[in-house]
Each structure stands twice: as C-alpha cells, then as structure tokens.
Design a protein around this motif. Structure first.
Motif, PDB file in Angstrom:
ATOM      1  N   PRO A 163      16.938   9.608 -57.664  1.00 19.58           N
ATOM      2  CA  PRO A 163      17.911   8.810 -56.939  1.00 19.58           C
ATOM      3  C   PRO A 163      17.965   9.078 -55.309  1.00 19.58           C
ATOM      4  O   PRO A 163      18.038   8.195 -54.587  1.00 19.58           O
ATOM      5  CB  PRO A 163      19.209   9.343 -57.493  1.00 19.58           C
ATOM      6  N   CYS A 164      17.586  10.423 -54.771  1.00 20.94           N
ATOM      7  CA  CYS A 164      17.649  10.471 -53.245  1.00 20.94           C
ATOM      8  C   CYS A 164      16.355   9.927 -52.530  1.00 20.94           C
ATOM      9  O   CYS A 164      16.633  10.156 -51.389  1.00 20.94           O
ATOM     10  CB  CYS A 164      17.863  12.070 -53.151  1.00 20.94           C
ATOM     11  N   ALA A 165      15.330   9.536 -53.390  1.00 18.26           N
ATOM     12  CA  ALA A 165      14.444   8.944 -52.865  1.00 18.26           C
ATOM     13  C   ALA A 165      14.402   7.412 -52.867  1.00 18.26           C
ATOM     14  O   ALA A 165      14.128   6.656 -51.879  1.00 18.26           O
ATOM     15  CB  ALA A 165      13.075   9.270 -53.665  1.00 18.26           C
ATOM     16  N   PHE A 166      14.810   6.884 -53.996  1.00 19.81           N
ATOM     17  CA  PHE A 166      14.966   5.238 -54.022  1.00 19.81           C
ATOM     18  C   PHE A 166      16.225   4.585 -53.582  1.00 19.81           C
ATOM     19  O   PHE A 166      16.198   3.600 -53.193  1.00 19.81           O
ATOM     20  CB  PHE A 166      14.706   4.876 -55.607  1.00 19.81           C
ATOM     21  N   LEU A 167      17.304   5.382 -53.374  1.00 16.84           N
ATOM     22  CA  LEU A 167      18.596   4.664 -53.036  1.00 16.84           C
ATOM     23  C   LEU A 167      18.342   4.399 -51.408  1.00 16.84           C
ATOM     24  O   LEU A 167      18.866   3.382 -51.147  1.00 16.84           O
ATOM     25  CB  LEU A 167      19.733   5.716 -53.401  1.00 16.84           C
ATOM     26  N   PRO A 168      17.734   5.316 -50.478  1.00 20.08           N
ATOM     27  CA  PRO A 168      17.725   5.057 -49.424  1.00 20.08           C
ATOM     28  C   PRO A 168      16.806   3.810 -48.989  1.00 20.08           C
ATOM     29  O   PRO A 168      17.015   3.192 -48.056  1.00 20.08           O
ATOM     30  CB  PRO A 168      17.176   6.258 -48.710  1.00 20.08           C
ATOM     31  N   ALA A 207      26.323   9.341 -48.791  1.00 22.28           N
ATOM     32  CA  ALA A 207      25.780   8.571 -47.507  1.00 22.28           C
ATOM     33  C   ALA A 207      25.164   7.389 -48.181  1.00 22.28           C
ATOM     34  O   ALA A 207      25.358   6.059 -47.558  1.00 22.28           O
ATOM     35  CB  ALA A 207      25.089   9.389 -46.939  1.00 22.28           C
ATOM     36  N   ASN A 208      24.203   7.244 -49.101  1.00 24.12           N
ATOM     37  CA  ASN A 208      23.414   6.307 -49.409  1.00 24.12           C
ATOM     38  C   ASN A 208      24.152   5.172 -50.128  1.00 24.12           C
ATOM     39  O   ASN A 208      24.070   3.894 -49.840  1.00 24.12           O
ATOM     40  CB  ASN A 208      22.179   6.585 -50.294  1.00 24.12           C
ATOM     41  N   LEU A 209      25.073   5.444 -51.008  1.00 23.14           N
ATOM     42  CA  LEU A 209      26.136   4.368 -51.800  1.00 23.14           C
ATOM     43  C   LEU A 209      26.922   3.992 -50.745  1.00 23.14           C
ATOM     44  O   LEU A 209      27.393   2.707 -50.880  1.00 23.14           O
ATOM     45  CB  LEU A 209      26.765   5.166 -52.739  1.00 23.14           C
ATOM     46  N   ALA A 210      27.426   4.515 -49.734  1.00 27.35           N
ATOM     47  CA  ALA A 210      28.293   3.909 -48.749  1.00 27.35           C
ATOM     48  C   ALA A 210      27.618   3.141 -47.829  1.00 27.35           C
ATOM     49  O   ALA A 210      28.072   1.948 -47.407  1.00 27.35           O
ATOM     50  CB  ALA A 210      28.789   5.180 -47.901  1.00 27.35           C
ATOM     51  N   GLY A 213      27.604  -0.101 -49.473  1.00 28.20           N
ATOM     52  CA  GLY A 213      28.795  -0.722 -49.747  1.00 28.20           C
ATOM     53  C   GLY A 213      29.313  -0.496 -51.273  1.00 28.20           C
ATOM     54  O   GLY A 213      30.207  -1.372 -51.546  1.00 28.20           O
ATOM     55  N   VAL A 214      28.777   0.446 -51.888  1.00 27.08           N
ATOM     56  CA  VAL A 214      29.203   0.934 -53.143  1.00 27.08           C
ATOM     57  C   VAL A 214      30.222   1.760 -53.351  1.00 27.08           C
ATOM     58  O   VAL A 214      30.458   2.862 -52.322  1.00 27.08           O
ATOM     59  CB  VAL A 214      27.931   1.411 -54.022  1.00 27.08           C
ATOM     60  N   GLU A 215      31.381   1.503 -54.012  1.00 22.95           N
ATOM     61  CA  GLU A 215      32.479   2.273 -53.812  1.00 22.95           C
ATOM     62  C   GLU A 215      32.443   3.444 -55.171  1.00 22.95           C
ATOM     63  O   GLU A 215      32.971   3.398 -55.928  1.00 22.95           O
ATOM     64  CB  GLU A 215      33.982   1.444 -54.308  1.00 22.95           C
ATOM     65  N   ALA A 216      31.660   4.198 -54.836  1.00 22.92           N
ATOM     66  CA  ALA A 216      31.610   5.421 -55.813  1.00 22.92           C
ATOM     67  C   ALA A 216      32.392   6.667 -55.366  1.00 22.92           C
ATOM     68  O   ALA A 216      33.102   6.709 -54.429  1.00 22.92           O
ATOM     69  CB  ALA A 216      30.098   6.209 -55.677  1.00 22.92           C
ATOM     70  N   TRP A 217      32.879   7.238 -56.370  1.00 27.11           N
ATOM     71  CA  TRP A 217      33.726   8.462 -56.031  1.00 27.11           C
ATOM     72  C   TRP A 217      32.752   9.661 -55.988  1.00 27.11           C
ATOM     73  O   TRP A 217      32.370  10.198 -56.852  1.00 27.11           O
ATOM     74  CB  TRP A 217      34.997   8.474 -57.323  1.00 27.11           C
ATOM     75  N   CYS A 218      32.643  10.233 -54.994  1.00 25.99           N
ATOM     76  CA  CYS A 218      32.268  11.559 -54.570  1.00 25.99           C
ATOM     77  C   CYS A 218      33.275  12.569 -54.311  1.00 25.99           C
ATOM     78  O   CYS A 218      33.931  12.622 -53.272  1.00 25.99           O
ATOM     79  CB  CYS A 218      31.162  11.564 -53.505  1.00 25.99           C
ATOM     80  N   ASP A 219      33.375  13.535 -55.225  1.00 25.40           N
ATOM     81  CA  ASP A 219      34.498  14.729 -54.942  1.00 25.40           C
ATOM     82  C   ASP A 219      33.726  16.163 -54.723  1.00 25.40           C
ATOM     83  O   ASP A 219      32.851  16.401 -55.319  1.00 25.40           O
ATOM     84  CB  ASP A 219      35.183  14.796 -56.026  1.00 25.40           C
TER      85      ASP A 219
END
Length: 430
Positions: A163-168, A207-210, A213-219
C-alpha cells in the motif's frame, strides 16, 4: 459460544485452508492472525474472549483464516517466488474465502477485514485492492511497506501488495476513491520504540489517503503503547463499537436509496402510460364533443387570432381567379396541420368555408338544386340575392364573383385559426 472449523479446499493455493468460525450470525468479520501464526492463536491470546459480547449477541460473526506467511513474507526463498506466493494468497482471500464467508453466514453483507501486525497488512491489502468486497478494515500496528521484509527489492507483483507503494501513485480521480469514502478505514498504532515501523507506515498511509480526499481514521496512541496483544485488545474494545455503529449507519443509508430509485422508476412508468393513451383515446371519441367547444375562446386565443387575421386576409383580398384557386389549397393545408393535433376542430371550418363556393355557379340546374338543399342552413339575405341574380350571373360572370364575400370566407376560417392556436396548448399539456 458457538465455534466450528471449516475446511476450504483452495484450488488457488493447492491446499486445504482451515477457517475457525465463531458465532452464528451478525456482521461477518474476517480476522487475519499475526505473522505466520495459526488461527487458534487468536483464541489463545484472549481475542475471542474480548469479543464474546459481540459474538454471543449475534452482532458479529468472526472468521479466523489460516495464512501462508511462512511461504511469502517470512520465507527465505527467492524474492520473486515469495512475492508471487503472497499474490496467490491475496487471490485466495478475494476469490475463495469471501464466497465461503457468504455461504457460511448466509448473508450477502460485505465483511470487515481486521488484524494486528501482519494481520493488519493483509486486511489493508484486501480492502484497498477490493473495496467492493469489503465493508472496511480495522488495522492495528500494521506494516504497509514491503521493505521491512524484502529490503529494496521490488517487482510489479510485490508493488500490488505494498500500500505504501501504490497509494502514492493513485490519481485523485480514481474510481476507488469514492468507494473508500463509503467504507470504514481505521489505522492505529502506538508510539513506543517497538512500534517504529508501524508508526512510520501509518503516517505515510495517513498522508496518502488525505491527498486522495479519503476520510480514513488514523489514530496514534501514546509513547508507552507497545507492539503486543495487551494494547491490541484494548484498542479492539475501544474501536469496534464505533466502527460497527458507523457500518450500520452506512449500510442502512444504502437501502432506502435503492428503494426510492425503484419507486421513482415505477411512478415514471405509470405516468407515461396514461399520457401515451390520451391522444389515441380522444381522436375518435371527442370529435363531436370538441366541435361545440371551438367557439369558446380564451383571452390568449382571441389575441392570437387578431394578430394572425391580417395574414389570413391577404390572399383573400386578391380578386383574381388564380389567387382564389391558390387560396383553397392553403386553407386545406392549414386544416391538415390542425388535424394533426386537434382533429375535431377542423370540421366547422371546412363546412363554413365550403358554403360560399357552392353558391357561385347558380345558373345551372345542379347548382339550383344544391342552393335549395342549402337554404335551411344559409342566411335568408344570401339566398334571396342568389335568386335575383340568376340571369345577371349568366350575362356578367365577373359581377357574380362579388357576392362571394371573401371577407365572410375569412370569418369562417377564423375558428380554424383559433383552433390552430389552441392545439399546441393541448399538445403541450399532454
């Protein structure tokens, strides 16, 4: 608590995969164990006891699957072979495990993907690559960067599982972005030293989801939160009721939309049918009924007739026989145009316009008979003038043309004009 072991004969992996099922009903939850661990490890760690309230009440049904991490992420084989084995496991999850979950649960509900450590990595890959199959993911202390296990080596297959490779590289207008926002995406990590890799990866995911424009919950939990079951069970107790409430709200909002859409289509189909039948039903039935109603003019129709009256008089003002002959086809065309929209209103116009034409050749016996037949319908003044002028018409045909009274023909044609102005209104309303 109900528990059963289901064996999934995987044609993709070429082996039997064991799945432990806890509970009998509720939202299906697919839970992946930690790196290279057995499904029973979740029960040994106390996770099943932690979720007993949700399992016994039928809120969730838990599916703990076996993995092949020892052949992929934790293997010492060649990197390409390990990456391909992970890709094969991914296809087992989406093509065989998800259908098994639907079959055992008896539900078409999209399952949640959940896990800790490598289980969180599997859950994230499944949700991000197939959001159409999963309702969301609960990922605790996951590593979403393959460099932890593969170093700097990368190929297309491993890229798809990182995911850290394809999301960007995902564009903001990718169709999955809208789907992600209809799902529950939760990523949590502690900030103690043992959580260093998970903390870095979670921040990258955030950072990539933001950016998309994806409203993910990162806690991010405190600096004393370590990488282990003590904190993961606390996090499950905290997050699960919130996520389940959000899932219920999201899925409940989907059902009325489909019902309203179906109702709208039914209403549209119902309203179209009467509209299509009205013209066909009234063509023959309303000819007689509409004829008396033609003289009843509204204000708009009268204004339209007055505005159009000069145009109707122009051809009638020319007294030559050629112009009169040319005027007759024009009145016929106008009547045909009106009949296309209001067939009942052309009959009075034709009858009124035909009467002056039958009175002109009064010298012949046939014309005299037609005059006698027309006497009850004709005005007395016109009939008397026709009898007195019989001999004069024979001697001077040019003078006989004057009693034709083109102005009267124009007046007779006026209802046709009024009809033509009303017809579009009727057509528009239909």
């Amino acid at each position: 608590m109900d528990m059963k072991n289901v064996v999934c004969g995987s044609a993709i992996l070429g082996k039997d995969m064991h799945v432990n099922v806890y509970g009998t009903k509720g939202l299906p939850v697919v839970m992946f164990p930690t790196l290279a661990a057995a499904p029973e490890s979740l029960e040994e760690a106390g996770v099943i006891d932690e979720l007993a309230e949700y399992l016994d009440s039928g809120t969730i049904q838990l599916f703990c699957t076996e993995t092949i991490d020892s052949e992929s992420w934790a293997s010492d084989a060649e990197a390409a072979e390990r990456a391909q084995r992970q890709e094969t496991f991914y296809h087992y999850v989406v093509d065989e495990l998800v259908p098994l979950v639907h079959k055992v649960s008896g539900s078409d509900a999209r399952p949640l993907a959940m896990g800790c450590d490598m289980g969180a990595t599997h859950a994230a890959i499944a949700l991000l690559r197939r959001p159409d199959l999963f309702q969301g993911c609960v990922c605790l202390s996951g590593s979403y960067d393959a460099r932890r296990y593969f170093g700097e080596w990368m190929d297309a297959t491993l890229y798809d599982n990182t995911p850290c490779a394809f999301l960007p590289q995902m564009p903001a207008d990718h169709p999955y972005v809208a789907v992600y926002n209809q799902r529950q995406l939760l990523f949590c990590t502690g900030q103690e030293a043992s959580e260093a890799d998970s903390l870095r990866c979670t921040r990258e995911m955030d950072a990539n989801l933001a950016r998309l424009g994806v409203e993910a919950w990162c806690d991010y939990w405190g600096g004393d939160v370590t990488h282990g079951w003590y904190w993961w069970k606390k996090q499950l107790r905290y997050f699960l009721p919130i996520v389940l409430a959000d899932v219920e709200k999201t899925t409940a909002a989907e059902k009325p939309v489909k019902k309203r859409a179906a109702t709208t289509r039914k209403k549209a189909a119902t309203t179209k049918k009467p509209a299509a039948k009205k013209p066909a039903a009234t063509k023959a039935a309303t000819k007689t009924a509409d004829a008396p109603a033609a003289p009843q003019k509204d204000v708009k129709a009268e204004k339209d007739v007055k505005a159009d009256a000069p145009a109707a008089k122009k051809p009638a003002a020319r007294k030559t026989a050629a112009n009169k002959a040319a005027a007759k086809p024009e009145s016929t065309v106008a009547a045909e145009d009106v009949s296309a929209k209001a067939p009942a209103k052309k009959t009075p116009a034709k009858a009124a316009a035909a009467k002056p034409a039958t009175r002109k050749p009064a010298a012949t016996k046939a014309a005299a008979k037609s005059e006698e037949a027309a006497k009850p319908a004709a005005k007395p003044a016109v009939a008397t003038a026709a009898k007195a002028a019989d001999e004069k018409v024979a001697a001077a045909p040019a003078k006989a043309e004057k009693p034709a009274a083109p102005a009267k023909a124009t007046k007779a044609a006026a209802p046709a004009k009024a009809t033509s102005k009303r017809a579009p209104k009727g057509g528009a309303s239909a």
